[in-house]
Design a protein around this motif. Structure first.
Motif, PDB file in Angstrom:
ATOM      1  N   PRO A   1       0.828  -1.217   0.000  1.00  0.00           N
ATOM      2  CA  PRO A   1       0.000   0.000   0.000  1.00  0.00           C
ATOM      3  C   PRO A   1       0.855   1.256   0.000  1.00  0.00           C
ATOM      4  CG  PRO A   1      -0.802  -1.595   1.614  1.00  0.00           C
ATOM      5  CD  PRO A   1       0.509  -2.112   1.117  1.00  0.00           C
TER       6      PRO A   1
ATOM      7  N   ASP B   1       0.111   4.239   1.020  1.00  0.00           N
ATOM      8  CA  ASP B   1      -0.126   5.074   2.193  1.00  0.00           C
ATOM      9  C   ASP B   1      -0.026   6.565   1.880  1.00  0.00           C
ATOM     10  OD1 ASP B   1      -0.931   4.019   4.717  1.00  0.00           O
ATOM     11  OD2 ASP B   1       0.894   2.828   4.773  1.00  0.00           O
TER      12      ASP B   1
ATOM     13  N   SER C   1      -8.989   0.840   1.812  1.00  0.00           N
ATOM     14  CA  SER C   1      -8.201  -0.035   2.689  1.00  0.00           C
ATOM     15  C   SER C   1      -7.031  -0.658   1.951  1.00  0.00           C
ATOM     16  CB  SER C   1      -9.105  -1.150   3.252  1.00  0.00           C
ATOM     17  OG  SER C   1     -10.105  -0.605   4.088  1.00  0.00           O
ATOM     18  N   HIS C   2      -7.154  -0.843   0.635  1.00  0.00           N
ATOM     19  CA  HIS C   2      -6.040  -1.391  -0.142  1.00  0.00           C
ATOM     20  C   HIS C   2      -4.948  -0.345  -0.376  1.00  0.00           C
ATOM     21  CE1 HIS C   2      -7.390  -5.417  -1.140  1.00  0.00           C
ATOM     22  NE2 HIS C   2      -8.607  -4.944  -1.331  1.00  0.00           N
TER      23      HIS C   2
ATOM     24  N   PHE D   1      -4.116   2.049   1.758  1.00  0.00           N
ATOM     25  CA  PHE D   1      -3.511   2.508   2.999  1.00  0.00           C
ATOM     26  C   PHE D   1      -3.294   1.340   3.952  1.00  0.00           C
ATOM     27  CE2 PHE D   1      -5.423   6.270   1.246  1.00  0.00           C
ATOM     28  CZ  PHE D   1      -4.545   7.293   1.581  1.00  0.00           C
ATOM     29  N   SER D   2      -2.212   1.441   4.733  1.00  0.00           N
ATOM     30  CA  SER D   2      -1.907   0.434   5.736  1.00  0.00           C
ATOM     31  C   SER D   2      -1.729   1.094   7.103  1.00  0.00           C
ATOM     32  CB  SER D   2      -0.630  -0.334   5.354  1.00  0.00           C
ATOM     33  OG  SER D   2      -0.295  -1.265   6.347  1.00  0.00           O
TER      34      SER D   2
ATOM     35  N   ARG E   1      -4.560   3.599   7.705  1.00  0.00           N
ATOM     36  CA  ARG E   1      -5.844   3.055   7.262  1.00  0.00           C
ATOM     37  C   ARG E   1      -7.008   3.592   8.092  1.00  0.00           C
ATOM     38  NH1 ARG E   1      -5.026  -2.556   7.380  1.00  0.00           N
ATOM     39  NH2 ARG E   1      -4.088  -2.308   5.323  1.00  0.00           N
TER      40      ARG E   1
ATOM     41  N   ASN F   1      -9.976   5.698   6.361  1.00  0.00           N
ATOM     42  CA  ASN F   1     -11.354   5.218   6.417  1.00  0.00           C
ATOM     43  C   ASN F   1     -12.273   6.225   7.102  1.00  0.00           C
ATOM     44  OD1 ASN F   1     -11.282   2.710   5.080  1.00  0.00           O
ATOM     45  ND2 ASN F   1     -10.414   1.697   6.873  1.00  0.00           N
TER      46      ASN F   1
ATOM     47  N   ASN G   1      -5.825   6.368  14.894  1.00  0.00           N
ATOM     48  CA  ASN G   1      -4.566   6.365  14.153  1.00  0.00           C
ATOM     49  C   ASN G   1      -3.359   6.504  15.075  1.00  0.00           C
ATOM     50  OD1 ASN G   1      -3.534   6.319  11.327  1.00  0.00           O
ATOM     51  ND2 ASN G   1      -2.610   8.270  11.944  1.00  0.00           N
TER      52      ASN G   1
ATOM     53  N   THR H   1     -12.158  -0.803  10.318  1.00  0.00           N
ATOM     54  CA  THR H   1     -10.784  -1.075  10.750  1.00  0.00           C
ATOM     55  C   THR H   1     -10.734  -2.303  11.642  1.00  0.00           C
ATOM     56  OG1 THR H   1     -10.313   1.299  10.653  1.00  0.00           O
ATOM     57  CG2 THR H   1      -8.755  -0.079  11.858  1.00  0.00           C
TER      58      THR H   1
ATOM     59  N   MET I   1      -5.746  -8.406   6.120  1.00  0.00           N
ATOM     60  CA  MET I   1      -5.896  -7.828   4.796  1.00  0.00           C
ATOM     61  C   MET I   1      -5.955  -8.853   3.662  1.00  0.00           C
ATOM     62  SD  MET I   1      -6.657  -4.794   4.959  1.00  0.00           S
ATOM     63  CE  MET I   1      -6.703  -4.616   3.174  1.00  0.00           C
TER      64      MET I   1
END
Length: 482
Positions: free
Chosen positions: A8, A10, A155-156, A158-159, A162, A166, A321, A374, A382
């Motif tokens: 990802p 990010d 979601s794909h 970002f890691s 995420r 979201n 986060n 999340t 994932m």
């Protein structure tokens, strides 16, 4: 060749995807949340009970969640038998085609067209069955095919960020609902509820534009590999071998998730939560009318709900986060608070008190929505996220289908819209118990997986007493030597 999109990013183009998902959330779920403004209009037009009219929203919610199964498998290869079953179970031909491998972009664009069709046909208002089929079924299918891949592709992309991504994407729901409340009320007053449905359907066509901006990561790898193949000399065998080992793989839908206790517990939570989440927006407007509140002030309640919802999503997403608190703990706390606010909301007897309790409910609802996806990613991982999201939406569809009509039936029996809010709050309290069980199971597995490399020293209950005994022993040894 090594693909750039193997992990990802990010950031980068991912923020364009987040903004697109933000708008998709607003043009789908925000419309569903503010549909309560049409509830009384449609009920009076067809002269039906509250339980009968609530089936429109119930069908929309059920298809929204049920269709998430088709939307989530848009990049998964599934058996031909499953494709046949999907086509047989769903009268829409597009549902069958979405069971095979497609991109997020194609599914979102299809969802935009379906959402427009549902509203455009629903404005004819032939009868209640017609409303179930158009504003209920087609609109729910369009929302599903737009919402599911939009939240999935975020979601794909970002890691590490995420939770924040979201939260920002889901905040589009409340940001648009803030303006949709008074805007829809104005449309109804100017053009009637039928004309308002047609205009809203035209606005939903913008979902197709947002879908076109959702560039799939896997497709980027494929284009890059094809470009390298045209530039590589035919005799370069090493480069050809690298291209043959492209990271683009054909995933299969993981049905075995239903055998994992953690996923089952979370799915049951989702089912119970879905029974409650759509009840308050549906009955908030009729409740305010029953209290004698003016229509203009009633629309402002939806704006208040959207404003605090927006703040709750962003605040909770930012806090999640930071990774200070486990996301499942955060979700359990927000569910407990939202159920409490729902139990207190029926105590309101005027506009001011109703606005205050609505604000509490909206804020805690926003915090819940910000982290529940999340938590699903943490539960399933994932690699199985697309499958988990599809199954989660499928199981949740039962709750969304039963919740509003059940609340409507309770309202008809009690003769008071407050009864629907009590039902929603009690169901959320029950759902919180499954989150607590899930957390205990996860912690137990984590303790088992920790390697015991060093033996633990026995804990001394009274270390000071042990120190005195040791000093006395040393003094005795010293006396013997002397």
């Amino acid at each position: 060749m090594q693909a750039k999109d193997s992990s990802p990013p990010d950031g980068g183009y991912g923020w364009v995807v987040v903004v697109s998902a933000f708008i998709v959330m607003g043009l789908t779920v925000a419309v569903l949340k503010t549909f309560g403004l049409f509830f009384v209009e449609i009920q009076e037009h067809f002269d039906e009970l509250a339980s009968t009219t609530s089936w429109i929203t119930s069908v929309t919610i059920a298809i929204f969640h049920l269709g998430g199964l088709f939307g989530a498998v848009n990049q998964l290869n599934v058996p031909n038998v499953f494709i046949f079953l999907c086509s047989a179970a769903d009268p829409a031909p597009v549902a069958s085609s979405l069971c095979v491998r497609y991109t997020h972009r194609a599914v979102v664009i299809t969802g935009g067209l379906l959402a427009f069709s549902g509203m455009a046909l629903g404005c004819l208002g032939l009868n209640m069955i017609w409303m179930y089929a158009t504003t209920g079924f087609l609109q729910g299918l369009g929302i599903s095919f737009s919402w599911t891949p939009a939240i999935s592709i975020v979601s794909h992309y970002f890691s590490k960020k995420r939770a924040l991504a979201n939260a920002i994407a889901s905040a589009g729901e409340s940001a648009f609902a803030f303006t949709f409340g008074p805007f829809f009320q104005w449309l109804i007053s100017q053009y009637g509820w039928k004309g308002a449905l047609l205009i809203i359907g035209g606005i939903q066509l913008n979902i197709c534009v947002c879908g076109a901006l959702m560039r799939p990561l896997a497709s980027s790898c494929l284009l890059e590999a094809s470009h390298s193949e045209t530039e590589t000399p035919p005799g370069d065998g090493e480069s050809r071998t690298d291209k043959d080992q492209s990271p683009i793989t054909h995933k299969t839908f993981n049905w075995m998730l239903v055998r994992q206790p953690e996923f089952v517990l979370y799915a049951i939570f989702g089912l119970l939560a879905a029974m409650s989440f759509f009840v308050p927006p549906l009955f908030l407007v009729p409740l305010s009318y029953s209290l004698g509140i003016d229509e203009s002030w009633t629309a402002s309640l939806l704006s208040i709900l959207a404003t605090v919802d927006f703040a709750g999503r962003l605040l909770c997403g930012w806090y999640a986060n930071l990774h200070i608190t486990r996301t499942v703990h955060l979700l359990t706390m927000t569910i407990a608070l939202i159920s409490t606010s729902l139990m207190l909301l029926p105590l309101a007897n005027n506009y001011l008190s109703l606005a205050i309790f609505t604000g509490f409910y909206g804020f805690f609802f926003g915090t819940t929505v910000a982290v529940h996806i999340t938590v699903l990613a943490d539960v399933a991982g994932m690699p199985d996220f697309d499958s988990a999201l599809g199954l989660f939406m499928l199981i949740r569809s039962a709750g969304g289908f039963v919740g509003p009509p059940l609340a409507g039936l309770i309202v008809d029996m009690a003769g008071d819209y407050r009864a629907g809010f009590y039902m929603a709050g009690a169901t959320l309290v029950l759902s919180a118990g499954f989150l607590v069980t899930l957390d205990q199971l996860q912690q137990k597995k984590e303790r088992r997986s920790q390697p015991n490399t060093k033996p633990k020293k026995p804990t001394l209950l009274y270390p000071s007493l042990h120190f005195l005994k040791l000093q006395n022993r040393r003094y005795q040894e010293h006396s013997v030597v002397v």
